[in-house]
Scaffold this motif. Structure first.
Motif, PDB file in Angstrom:
ATOM      1  N   VAL A  35      44.490  31.282  44.078  1.00 18.78           N
ATOM      2  CA  VAL A  35      44.389  32.617  43.436  1.00 18.78           C
ATOM      3  C   VAL A  35      44.038  32.312  42.224  1.00 18.78           C
ATOM      4  O   VAL A  35      43.839  33.850  41.786  1.00 18.78           O
ATOM      5  N   LEU A  36      43.563  31.967  41.595  1.00 17.38           N
ATOM      6  CA  LEU A  36      42.719  32.283  39.851  1.00 17.38           C
ATOM      7  C   LEU A  36      41.083  33.049  40.490  1.00 17.38           C
ATOM      8  O   LEU A  36      40.889  33.000  40.119  1.00 17.38           O
ATOM      9  N   LYS A  37      40.671  32.387  41.629  1.00 19.63           N
ATOM     10  CA  LYS A  37      39.678  32.400  42.264  1.00 19.63           C
ATOM     11  C   LYS A  37      39.230  33.917  42.769  1.00 19.63           C
ATOM     12  O   LYS A  37      38.740  35.090  42.834  1.00 19.63           O
ATOM     13  N   LEU A  38      41.003  34.596  43.531  1.00 17.95           N
ATOM     14  CA  LEU A  38      41.416  35.571  43.819  1.00 17.95           C
ATOM     15  C   LEU A  38      41.476  37.189  42.688  1.00 17.95           C
ATOM     16  O   LEU A  38      40.437  37.779  42.326  1.00 17.95           O
ATOM     17  N   THR A  39      41.269  36.030  41.040  1.00 19.71           N
ATOM     18  CA  THR A  39      41.290  36.643  40.351  1.00 19.71           C
ATOM     19  C   THR A  39      40.130  37.023  39.699  1.00 19.71           C
ATOM     20  O   THR A  39      39.639  38.385  38.931  1.00 19.71           O
ATOM     21  N   GLU A  40      39.395  36.298  40.245  1.00 20.56           N
ATOM     22  CA  GLU A  40      37.844  36.390  39.812  1.00 20.56           C
ATOM     23  C   GLU A  40      37.270  36.787  40.791  1.00 20.56           C
ATOM     24  O   GLU A  40      36.218  38.361  39.871  1.00 20.56           O
ATOM     25  N   GLU A  41      37.668  37.067  42.077  1.00 21.47           N
ATOM     26  CA  GLU A  41      36.955  38.779  42.902  1.00 21.47           C
ATOM     27  C   GLU A  41      37.294  39.809  42.491  1.00 21.47           C
ATOM     28  O   GLU A  41      36.402  40.816  42.668  1.00 21.47           O
ATOM     29  N   VAL A  42      38.643  40.272  42.074  1.00 24.07           N
ATOM     30  CA  VAL A  42      38.857  40.924  41.572  1.00 24.07           C
ATOM     31  C   VAL A  42      38.700  41.649  39.856  1.00 24.07           C
ATOM     32  O   VAL A  42      37.918  42.636  40.029  1.00 24.07           O
ATOM     33  N   GLY A  43      37.892  40.332  39.361  1.00 22.80           N
ATOM     34  CA  GLY A  43      37.356  41.772  37.794  1.00 22.80           C
ATOM     35  C   GLY A  43      36.006  41.468  38.393  1.00 22.80           C
ATOM     36  O   GLY A  43      35.348  42.960  38.045  1.00 22.80           O
ATOM     37  N   GLU A  44      34.917  40.582  39.356  1.00 18.82           N
ATOM     38  CA  GLU A  44      33.731  40.912  39.495  1.00 18.82           C
ATOM     39  C   GLU A  44      33.742  42.627  40.670  1.00 18.82           C
ATOM     40  O   GLU A  44      32.802  43.661  40.342  1.00 18.82           O
ATOM     41  N   SER A  45      34.642  43.160  41.217  1.00 24.52           N
ATOM     42  CA  SER A  45      35.601  43.897  41.760  1.00 24.52           C
ATOM     43  C   SER A  45      35.131  45.219  40.993  1.00 24.52           C
ATOM     44  O   SER A  45      34.283  46.189  40.932  1.00 24.52           O
ATOM     45  N   ALA A  46      35.881  44.995  39.874  1.00 22.54           N
ATOM     46  CA  ALA A  46      35.782  45.748  38.336  1.00 22.54           C
ATOM     47  C   ALA A  46      34.378  45.874  37.798  1.00 22.54           C
ATOM     48  O   ALA A  46      34.133  46.869  37.162  1.00 22.54           O
TER      49      ALA A  46
END
Length: 118
Positions: A35-46
């Motif tokens: 889930v923390l990896k998921l937040t990293e990916e969302v940040g990269e999208s942003a």
């Protein structure tokens, strides 16, 4: 014939689970890290959106909308892998049922849009 998307998601989930288990990480810790990896990916999208809009004066237009699309796909893949790591082979049915339930709140029925209450 290539594997279905859910088969590929399952293979990725199984691989990452094996690797993390070999490192001595418990199942719940693995889920947390995914889930923390998921937040990293969302940040990269942003970050890609910021670059596509060129809103960072130091970087200018650093990304294209294709970059944004790729980051959004990375986010979706990471999310589905996380779900599969938590639920195993039950992940597709869980996803489909929840998608149907949530989509029903917003999809058009006849000529009127269904608007959920606030």
């Amino acid at each position: 014939m290539s594997p279905s998307p859910w088969e590929t998601i399952g293979q990725l989930a199984d691989l990452f689970t094996r690797l993390d288990t070999a490192r001595g990480i418990s199942a719940e810790q693995q889920w947390t890290l995914q889930v923390l990896k998921l937040t990293e990916e969302v940040g990269e999208s942003a970050q890609a959106v910021i670059g596509a809009w060129a809103t960072n004066p130091r970087k200018g237009r650093s990304h294209t909308w294709e970059h944004v699309q790729e980051e959004v796909v990375d986010t979706a893949i990471t999310s589905l892998v996380a779900l599969h790591r938590m639920l195993g082979d039950e992940a597709p049915a869980f996803f489909e049922a929840l998608l149907a339930r949530k989509a029903a709140r917003f999809l058009v029925l006849g000529d009127e849009a269904v608007v959920p209450p606030l």
